[in-house]
Design an enzyme around this catalytic site. Sequence first.
Site, PDB file in Angstrom:
ATOM      1  N   HIS A  20      -5.745   2.544  -5.365  1.00 14.78           N
ATOM      2  CA  HIS A  20      -4.975   3.574  -4.638  1.00 14.78           C
ATOM      3  C   HIS A  20      -5.872   4.267  -3.610  1.00 14.78           C
ATOM      4  O   HIS A  20      -6.020   5.495  -3.601  1.00 14.78           O
ATOM      5  CB  HIS A  20      -4.372   4.589  -5.604  1.00 14.78           C
ATOM      6  CG  HIS A  20      -3.112   5.205  -5.079  1.00 14.78           C
ATOM      7  ND1 HIS A  20      -2.022   5.470  -5.875  1.00 14.78           N
ATOM      8  CD2 HIS A  20      -2.748   5.619  -3.834  1.00 14.78           C
ATOM      9  CE1 HIS A  20      -1.058   6.008  -5.140  1.00 14.78           C
ATOM     10  NE2 HIS A  20      -1.484   6.110  -3.905  1.00 14.78           N
ATOM     11  N   LEU A  21      -6.412   3.458  -2.695  1.00 12.05           N
ATOM     12  CA  LEU A  21      -7.353   3.964  -1.692  1.00 12.05           C
ATOM     13  C   LEU A  21      -6.719   4.198  -0.337  1.00 12.05           C
ATOM     14  O   LEU A  21      -7.414   4.546   0.620  1.00 12.05           O
ATOM     15  CB  LEU A  21      -8.513   2.969  -1.516  1.00 12.05           C
ATOM     16  CG  LEU A  21      -9.392   2.689  -2.730  1.00 12.05           C
ATOM     17  CD1 LEU A  21     -10.466   1.667  -2.376  1.00 12.05           C
ATOM     18  CD2 LEU A  21     -10.022   3.971  -3.238  1.00 12.05           C
ATOM     19  N   GLY A  22      -5.398   4.040  -0.234  1.00 12.17           N
ATOM     20  CA  GLY A  22      -4.741   4.124   1.071  1.00 12.17           C
ATOM     21  C   GLY A  22      -5.091   5.363   1.859  1.00 12.17           C
ATOM     22  O   GLY A  22      -5.250   5.312   3.075  1.00 12.17           O
ATOM     23  N   ALA A  23      -5.211   6.491   1.173  1.00 15.36           N
ATOM     24  CA  ALA A  23      -5.501   7.754   1.870  1.00 15.36           C
ATOM     25  C   ALA A  23      -6.963   8.157   1.739  1.00 15.36           C
ATOM     26  O   ALA A  23      -7.335   9.264   2.126  1.00 15.36           O
ATOM     27  CB  ALA A  23      -4.612   8.861   1.313  1.00 15.36           C
TER      28      ALA A  23
ATOM     29  N   GLU B 277      -0.450   3.618 -13.263  1.00 14.97           N
ATOM     30  CA  GLU B 277      -1.755   4.002 -12.732  1.00 14.97           C
ATOM     31  C   GLU B 277      -2.359   5.088 -13.616  1.00 14.97           C
ATOM     32  O   GLU B 277      -1.625   5.945 -14.113  1.00 14.97           O
ATOM     33  CB  GLU B 277      -1.622   4.496 -11.284  1.00 14.97           C
ATOM     34  CG  GLU B 277      -1.230   3.390 -10.306  1.00 14.97           C
ATOM     35  CD  GLU B 277      -1.268   3.850  -8.848  1.00 14.97           C
ATOM     36  OE1 GLU B 277      -1.693   5.005  -8.591  1.00 14.97           O
ATOM     37  OE2 GLU B 277      -0.873   3.070  -7.968  1.00 14.97           O
TER      38      GLU B 277
ATOM     39  N   ASP C 180      -2.543  -1.938  -3.390  1.00 13.54           N
ATOM     40  CA  ASP C 180      -3.307  -0.706  -3.540  1.00 13.54           C
ATOM     41  C   ASP C 180      -2.637   0.226  -4.543  1.00 13.54           C
ATOM     42  O   ASP C 180      -3.221   1.218  -4.955  1.00 13.54           O
ATOM     43  CB  ASP C 180      -3.416   0.001  -2.176  1.00 13.54           C
ATOM     44  CG  ASP C 180      -4.321   1.221  -2.217  1.00 13.54           C
ATOM     45  OD1 ASP C 180      -5.426   1.113  -2.779  1.00 13.54           O
ATOM     46  OD2 ASP C 180      -3.922   2.279  -1.697  1.00 13.54           O
TER      47      ASP C 180
ATOM     48  N   CYS D 139       0.840  -1.194   0.000  1.00 11.67           N
ATOM     49  CA  CYS D 139       0.000   0.000   0.000  1.00 11.67           C
ATOM     50  C   CYS D 139       0.877   1.246   0.000  1.00 11.67           C
ATOM     51  O   CYS D 139       0.438   2.321   0.419  1.00 11.67           O
ATOM     52  CB  CYS D 139      -0.913   0.010   1.231  1.00 11.67           C
ATOM     53  SG  CYS D 139      -2.127  -1.316   1.255  1.00 11.67           S
TER      54      CYS D 139
END
Length: 524
Positions: free
Chosen positions: A278-281, A260, A255, A229
């Site tokens: 890319h949902l980490g944040a 991308e 993630d 991630c």
Amino acid sequence: MPRVLIADKLSPAAIEIFKQRGVDADVKTGLPKEELLKIIGDYDGLAVRSATKADKDVIAAAKNLKVIGRAGIGVDNVDIPAATAAGVVVMNTPFGNSITTAEHAIAMMFALARQMPAADASTQAGKWEKNRFMGVELYGKTLGLIGAGNIGSIVADRALGLKMKVVAYDPFLSPERAVEIGVEKVELDELLARADVITLHTPLTDKTRNILSEENLKKTKKGVLIVNCARGGLVDEKALRKLLDEGHVGGAGFDVFVEEPAKDNVLFGAENFVATPHLGASTVEAQENVALQVAEQMSDYLLTGAVTNALNSPSVTAEEAPRLKPYVALADKLGLLAGQMVDFGVKAIDIAYEGDVAQLNTRPLTAAALAGVMRPMLAEVNMVSAPAVAKERGIVVSESKQDESPIYESLIRITVTTEKGKRSFAGSVMAGAPRIIEVKGMDLDAPFSTTMLYVNNLDKPGFIGALGALLAEANVNIATFNLGRVAAGEDAIAMVGVDQPPADNLVEKIRALPHVKEARVLRF
């Protein structure tokens, strides 16, 4: 009023912070590059997330830009070398989404350990394949952290709460810090051999690219779970797909990806592979936090000079900024004096701090001094780019500090070593203004003027009168006149502030006066 362009979507609360602090904020999201290039020159600051690319073209067009603020931790979309060369401070918000990203990594671990996505899809398809999805417990397993910084340490804390054992590979992790966060510090090969789950929390650099290469992936336990991630490119995606298909890697949760948006990837469709975009944040709390932080940081810099979480400039707190301001001005002007007095290649620069100034954060002062020294030779150099430029040119930079100063409350001395020897210059701040107090080892007390005449001569009768006559004849008015000398009849200097820049022929006449060793015009 400073102007900031918000080029990516930020929380309305961040926009309100800009306005409350006295910064004019324009929201223009989703701009094509051509449109961005047309308008960026009107702004002092640029606030972005990950969509807008602040590349070298954008930075070159941003003639008034002073700061780029990234609401988040990753700055892959910002050309930091180009920003540094242009004197633009690049800030991020490394802590606003730390918990969110760490929680996402933990969620990935659970999803892999219990095969939740596949089980969910199967169950909702009406299959009820209870015997197909045999999971593993995380309790008692060994988690291997690659990177034990802010996010990694939060993951470690959560894993310890799950009664996992945590080992960590991080070249910058001290033994004391390892004990503090409850992990065992190991080398990479040992981590690969021992870990049941490996999670990555490190930036993407030349040293970390493909840190989980095919060779390293083969060193792992059979059935290992891999979670990334952090950044695409830390894991060799093709090699991982091969080892997933062969069953050596038990599962992987990503993630982030090399390319991308990842609409087609070699890992897609692999058994027990879990992917998120890319949902980490991407939590309400994290989005709010990073937006508020970037607005505060950019406002502080534009209004007070405070530098927080900068990637290419020394940090200066809001409390430090007012105290540092007069010393930054002194360091810059003193460096500019040194730079104009040196005619040969600079080999080394030493900045010495004495008295009260030695107790301050001197990194910004050193950066300002370096910029001053190099500016006469490199017009575009600035406080942000100066340390990098000095390093590129092989200039040795050193600092020294002394708590006491024999005469002054604070003193800064710059010594420049060239191919011909050394030259030293000292200054101090008096009544809030920078002053020159020493040149060539001779004491004096001279204010800085926009234009100054420097003359080195033998201390003989008639010199001052002859110099004054030449200046009067050329209609150059004297604003300030300060003298220093070794002793009567020996080496002496004059620092003369003038209202009109002396012409070249006047300087030649001054050099021709009896007993004059050197004369030059200085500009500040």
